[in-house]
Design an enzyme around this catalytic site. Structure first.
Site, PDB file in Angstrom:
ATOM      1  N   SER A 130       0.847  -1.311   0.070  1.00 35.15           N
ATOM      2  CA  SER A 130      -0.076   0.251  -0.042  1.00 35.15           C
ATOM      3  C   SER A 130       0.854   1.361  -0.151  1.00 35.15           C
ATOM      4  O   SER A 130       2.024   1.168   0.399  1.00 35.15           O
ATOM      5  CB  SER A 130      -0.781  -0.100   1.299  1.00 35.15           C
ATOM      6  OG  SER A 130      -1.642   1.116   1.556  1.00 35.15           O
ATOM      7  N   TYR A 153      -1.616  -0.445  10.665  1.00 38.64           N
ATOM      8  CA  TYR A 153      -1.938  -1.214   9.402  1.00 38.64           C
ATOM      9  C   TYR A 153      -0.668  -0.815   8.525  1.00 38.64           C
ATOM     10  O   TYR A 153      -0.281  -1.815   7.737  1.00 38.64           O
ATOM     11  CB  TYR A 153      -3.275  -0.481   8.897  1.00 38.64           C
ATOM     12  CG  TYR A 153      -3.523  -0.717   7.538  1.00 38.64           C
ATOM     13  CD1 TYR A 153      -3.797  -2.155   7.018  1.00 38.64           C
ATOM     14  CD2 TYR A 153      -3.248   0.164   6.448  1.00 38.64           C
ATOM     15  CE1 TYR A 153      -3.845  -2.505   5.511  1.00 38.64           C
ATOM     16  CE2 TYR A 153      -3.390  -0.140   4.898  1.00 38.64           C
ATOM     17  CZ  TYR A 153      -3.619  -1.437   4.663  1.00 38.64           C
ATOM     18  OH  TYR A 153      -3.671  -1.619   3.368  1.00 38.64           O
ATOM     19  N   LYS A 157       2.119  -3.616   6.676  1.00 36.38           N
ATOM     20  CA  LYS A 157       2.519  -3.783   5.424  1.00 36.38           C
ATOM     21  C   LYS A 157       4.006  -3.604   5.204  1.00 36.38           C
ATOM     22  O   LYS A 157       4.583  -4.442   4.606  1.00 36.38           O
ATOM     23  CB  LYS A 157       1.511  -2.644   4.540  1.00 36.38           C
ATOM     24  CG  LYS A 157       0.165  -2.821   4.495  1.00 36.38           C
ATOM     25  CD  LYS A 157       0.067  -3.952   3.657  1.00 36.38           C
ATOM     26  CE  LYS A 157      -1.669  -4.175   3.458  1.00 36.38           C
ATOM     27  NZ  LYS A 157      -1.889  -5.639   2.622  1.00 36.38           N
TER      28      LYS A 157
HETATM   29  P1  NAD Z   1     -11.258  -6.760   1.318  1.00 34.96           P
HETATM   30  O1  NAD Z   1     -11.464  -6.568   2.721  1.00 34.96           O
HETATM   31  O2  NAD Z   1     -12.299  -6.374   0.285  1.00 34.96           O
HETATM   32  O3  NAD Z   1     -10.510  -8.076   0.729  1.00 34.96           O
HETATM   33  C1  NAD Z   1      -9.755  -8.863   1.797  1.00 34.96           C
HETATM   34  C2  NAD Z   1     -10.280 -10.416   1.657  1.00 34.96           C
HETATM   35  O4  NAD Z   1      -9.502 -11.105   2.634  1.00 34.96           O
HETATM   36  C3  NAD Z   1     -11.537 -10.340   2.307  1.00 34.96           C
HETATM   37  O5  NAD Z   1     -12.599 -11.004   1.346  1.00 34.96           O
HETATM   38  C4  NAD Z   1     -11.576 -10.957   3.721  1.00 34.96           C
HETATM   39  O6  NAD Z   1     -12.788 -11.722   3.848  1.00 34.96           O
HETATM   40  C5  NAD Z   1     -10.362 -11.729   3.328  1.00 34.96           C
HETATM   41  N1  NAD Z   1      -9.510 -12.056   4.599  1.00 34.96           N
HETATM   42  C6  NAD Z   1      -9.304 -11.224   5.926  1.00 34.96           C
HETATM   43  N2  NAD Z   1      -8.596 -11.976   6.754  1.00 34.96           N
HETATM   44  C7  NAD Z   1      -8.382 -13.187   6.284  1.00 34.96           C
HETATM   45  C8  NAD Z   1      -7.511 -14.256   6.761  1.00 34.96           C
HETATM   46  N3  NAD Z   1      -6.884 -14.201   7.879  1.00 34.96           N
HETATM   47  N4  NAD Z   1      -7.597 -15.376   5.926  1.00 34.96           N
HETATM   48  C9  NAD Z   1      -8.194 -15.510   4.670  1.00 34.96           C
HETATM   49  N5  NAD Z   1      -9.031 -14.556   4.233  1.00 34.96           N
HETATM   50  C10 NAD Z   1      -9.031 -13.423   4.711  1.00 34.96           C
HETATM   51  O7  NAD Z   1      -9.940  -5.749   0.980  1.00 34.96           O
HETATM   52  P2  NAD Z   1      -9.399  -5.205  -0.411  1.00 34.96           P
HETATM   53  O8  NAD Z   1      -9.733  -3.686  -0.413  1.00 34.96           O
HETATM   54  O9  NAD Z   1      -9.706  -6.122  -1.428  1.00 34.96           O
HETATM   55  O10 NAD Z   1      -7.902  -5.322   0.073  1.00 34.96           O
HETATM   56  C11 NAD Z   1      -7.241  -6.540  -0.578  1.00 34.96           C
HETATM   57  C12 NAD Z   1      -5.669  -6.309  -0.286  1.00 34.96           C
HETATM   58  O11 NAD Z   1      -5.088  -5.042  -0.724  1.00 34.96           O
HETATM   59  C13 NAD Z   1      -5.461  -6.008   1.229  1.00 34.96           C
HETATM   60  O12 NAD Z   1      -4.629  -6.738   1.844  1.00 34.96           O
HETATM   61  C14 NAD Z   1      -5.431  -4.629   1.587  1.00 34.96           C
HETATM   62  O13 NAD Z   1      -4.626  -4.255   2.765  1.00 34.96           O
HETATM   63  C15 NAD Z   1      -4.779  -4.106   0.207  1.00 34.96           C
HETATM   64  N6  NAD Z   1      -4.866  -2.734  -0.130  1.00 34.96           N
HETATM   65  C16 NAD Z   1      -6.199  -2.299  -0.181  1.00 34.96           C
HETATM   66  C17 NAD Z   1      -6.162  -1.111  -0.694  1.00 34.96           C
HETATM   67  C18 NAD Z   1      -7.680  -0.363  -0.943  1.00 34.96           C
HETATM   68  O14 NAD Z   1      -7.725   0.770  -0.763  1.00 34.96           O
HETATM   69  N7  NAD Z   1      -8.563  -1.291  -0.918  1.00 34.96           N
HETATM   70  C19 NAD Z   1      -5.322  -0.106  -0.861  1.00 34.96           C
HETATM   71  C20 NAD Z   1      -4.005  -0.648  -0.617  1.00 34.96           C
HETATM   72  C21 NAD Z   1      -3.921  -1.883  -0.322  1.00 34.96           C
HETATM   73  C1  WQD Z   2      -9.425  10.174   0.807  1.00 33.70           C
HETATM   74  C2  WQD Z   2      -9.380  11.661   0.700  1.00 33.70           C
HETATM   75  C3  WQD Z   2      -9.763  12.131   3.434  1.00 33.70           C
HETATM   76  C4  WQD Z   2     -13.663  10.221   3.615  1.00 33.70           C
HETATM   77  C5  WQD Z   2      -6.716   4.883   2.867  1.00 33.70           C
HETATM   78  C6  WQD Z   2      -5.662   4.088   3.683  1.00 33.70           C
HETATM   79  C7  WQD Z   2      -4.823   3.686   2.820  1.00 33.70           C
HETATM   80  C8  WQD Z   2      -5.260   2.967   1.458  1.00 33.70           C
HETATM   81  C9  WQD Z   2      -6.482   3.725   0.837  1.00 33.70           C
HETATM   82  C10 WQD Z   2      -5.191   0.692   2.004  1.00 33.70           C
HETATM   83  C11 WQD Z   2      -8.624  12.076   2.253  1.00 33.70           C
HETATM   84  C12 WQD Z   2     -11.059  12.523   2.456  1.00 33.70           C
HETATM   85  C13 WQD Z   2     -12.345  10.428   3.411  1.00 33.70           C
HETATM   86  C14 WQD Z   2     -14.593  11.088   4.015  1.00 33.70           C
HETATM   87  C15 WQD Z   2     -13.103  12.824   3.456  1.00 33.70           C
HETATM   88  N1  WQD Z   2      -5.803   1.579   2.022  1.00 33.70           N
HETATM   89  N2  WQD Z   2     -12.412  12.093   3.167  1.00 33.70           N
HETATM   90  N3  WQD Z   2     -14.400  12.433   3.861  1.00 33.70           N
HETATM   91  O1  WQD Z   2      -7.012   8.032   3.581  1.00 33.70           O
HETATM   92  O2  WQD Z   2      -5.840   8.261   1.267  1.00 33.70           O
HETATM   93  O3  WQD Z   2      -6.310   6.200   2.357  1.00 33.70           O
HETATM   94  O4  WQD Z   2      -7.353   3.868   1.786  1.00 33.70           O
HETATM   95  O5  WQD Z   2      -4.123   0.383   2.245  1.00 33.70           O
HETATM   96  O6  WQD Z   2      -3.994   2.946   3.609  1.00 33.70           O
HETATM   97  O7  WQD Z   2      -5.318   5.006   4.671  1.00 33.70           O
HETATM   98  O8  WQD Z   2      -8.411   7.262   1.717  1.00 33.70           O
HETATM   99  O9  WQD Z   2     -10.432   7.298   0.968  1.00 33.70           O
HETATM  100  O10 WQD Z   2     -10.109   7.173   3.328  1.00 33.70           O
HETATM  101  O11 WQD Z   2      -9.485   9.222   1.922  1.00 33.70           O
HETATM  102  O12 WQD Z   2     -12.902  14.027   3.264  1.00 33.70           O
HETATM  103  O13 WQD Z   2     -15.823  10.407   4.591  1.00 33.70           O
HETATM  104  O14 WQD Z   2     -10.606  11.813   1.252  1.00 33.70           O
HETATM  105  O15 WQD Z   2      -9.714  13.010   4.220  1.00 33.70           O
HETATM  106  O16 WQD Z   2      -8.163  13.156   1.941  1.00 33.70           O
HETATM  107  P1  WQD Z   2      -6.932   7.525   2.258  1.00 33.70           P
HETATM  108  P2  WQD Z   2      -9.667   7.627   1.917  1.00 33.70           P
END
Ligand code: NAD
Ligand code: WQD
Length: 365
Positions: A130, A153, A157
């Site tokens: 991330s 979190y 990572k």
């Molecule tokens: P998500 O929660 O939709 O998907 C994660 C899945 O993992 C879920 O289906 C959950 O049921 C499953 N899960 C959780 N713990 C588990 C375990 N111990 N064993 C088996 N399954 C398990 O999340 P996502 O948005 O699809 O994110 C996927 C990955 O990408 C995560 O590792 C997250 O940290 C990373 N990521 C997400 C974002 C984002 O903004 N969505 C950004 C950067 C990184």
């Molecule tokens: C985006 C912008 C908020 C909600 C997070 C995690 C990051 C990654 C992606 C997993 C910011 C603003 C938000 C609201 C708002 N996930 N905001 N009102 O914070 O960039 O990243 O998700 O890895 O680790 O930290 O994303 O969508 O929460 O926020 O004004 O109700 O929207 O302040 O500027 P962020 P976000």
């Protein structure tokens, strides 16, 4: 290739599963369903229309990556070409309240998985990292930018990245692919796959979508006094289908290439909170009420990727713009509200693979 995809029924995992199938790779989904719905399996199936009898296969296992017996059995009986690892917890706020859970699922779960992969000589692990690992920066973040994760979190990572690099160094034949996503957004253009957060959404786009659909009264904009063009936070939003495409390209490029391969997945273009709201208004055709509130603790003014490396080395370009992200998010949101909850018939844990009523093969655990 034959891919084990953990977290495969989640938001990003489900889109990647479909993209892999469409690229001709067979996929086994492993998910404990803690943050997703087994009905996702049949929707992936519905979208994937095999063209021939030789087509790639989809199967599903309900299970936890921390279950050593399950993983040992899976990796000793199946020959996977790679593991794409999405399973884990991802809410920054929650990680402050339950840090041990984050280290359990994200760090310990990945350590167990990677160790067993090495024991069984699986060649490649692709890990969902991330942009949250980076330190604050006023300029675009490239892969060499300093890291300073600001939450449990983010640290989970960062520590996983470090641990995987150490494992790779000790096992030079191993390929580790680290993809740092910026802000994945939107949904599959079919509106059959998307993000369905439980409770109050943490992220901006799902929250805006719930205001647009009338589930919530107004959007809270967390601060308008940042040093950005309109004072609201700027992020690099990337369509989830582009994220999925990036995974397929990275895997195809590096699956058989030992080493550590690190990429940002972003567009290199930032949008403010107000710009996102405006784009969503275009998508849903109405004005969305919002209120400026105080800054959310820990938020950075601006986070934008330098996306050059993935473009140059993988040929990756995120083609879908912000309007397409909000259009697809809105279509998904509307479907979500109309759709009855249908659970496919999952096979009980058996020694034989079975095919459920959803037409999906369920492997034994
Ligand atoms: P998500 O929660 O939709 O998907 C994660 C899945 O993992 C879920 O289906 C959950 O049921 C499953 N899960 C959780 N713990 C588990 C375990 N111990 N064993 C088996 N399954 C398990 O999340 P996502 O948005 O699809 O994110 C996927 C990955 O990408 C995560 O590792 C997250 O940290 C990373 N990521 C997400 C974002 C984002 O903004 N969505 C950004 C950067 C990184
Ligand atoms: C985006 C912008 C908020 C909600 C997070 C995690 C990051 C990654 C992606 C997993 C910011 C603003 C938000 C609201 C708002 N996930 N905001 N009102 O914070 O960039 O990243 O998700 O890895 O680790 O930290 O994303 O969508 O929460 O926020 O004004 O109700 O929207 O302040 O500027 P962020 P976000």
């Amino acid at each position: 290739m034959k891919i084990l995809l953990t977290g495969g029924t989640g938001y990003i995992g489900s889109h990647c599963a479909l993209a892999l199938l469409q690229a001709g790779h067979s996929v086994t989904l492993l998910d404990n369903l803690s943050n997703s719905d087994a009905a996702v399996v049949s929707r992936i199936r519905q979208l994937y229309q095999p063209q021939s009898a030789e087509a790639a296969e989809l199967s599903f296992i309900q299970g936890d990556i921390r279950d050593e017996v399950l993983l040992e059995r899976l990796l000793s009986t199946q020959r996977y070409d790679a593991v794409m690892h999405f399973a884990g917890l991802k809410a920054v706020g929650e990680s402050w309240l339950q840090p041990a859970d984050y280290y359990q699922h994200n760090f310990n779960g990945t350590l167990l998985l990677a160790s067993l992969m090495q024991k069984h000589q699986l060649p490649c692990l692709l890990f969902s990292s991330s942009a949250t690992v980076y330190a604050a920066s006023a300029t675009a973040l490239d892969e060499q930018s300093p890291c300073a994760p600001a939450s449990p979190y983010g640290r989970s990572k960062y520590f996983v990245e470090a641990m995987l690099k150490d494992l790779q160094q000790a096992n030079p034949a191993f390929s580790v692919i680290l993809l740092r996503y910026f802000n994945p957004a939107g949904a599959h253009h079919s509106a059959l796959l998307g993000e369905a957060p439980c409770g109050t959404p943490n992220n901006l786009l799902p929250f805006v979508a719930e205001v647009a659909s009338g589930q919530r009264d107004e959007i809270q904009v967390f601060g308008d006094d940042y040093p950005t063009a309109d004072g609201t936070g700027v992020r690099d939003y990337i369509h989830v289908e582009d994220v999925a495409q990036g995974h397929v390209l990275a895997l195809q490029q590096h699956q058989a290439e030992p080493g550590v391969h690190l990429y940002n997945l972003g567009r290199g273009q930032g949008y403010s909170v107000l710009q996102v709201i405006q784009a969503f208004e275009q998508s849903c055709g109405r004005v969305l009420p919002y209120r400026i509130t105080t800054r959310r603790p820990g938020d950075l003014p601006s986070t934008v990727a330098c996306a050059d490396k993935a473009q140059q080395l993988l040929g990756f370009t995120a083609r879908r713009d912000l309007q397409q992200m909000t259009d697809d998010a809105w279509r998904w949101q509307q479907q979500l509200q109309q759709r009855p909850v249908v659970q496919p018939q999952l096979s009980p844990i058996t020694d034989k693979a079975t095919t459920g009523q959803d037409g999906v093969k369920h492997e034994p655990c």
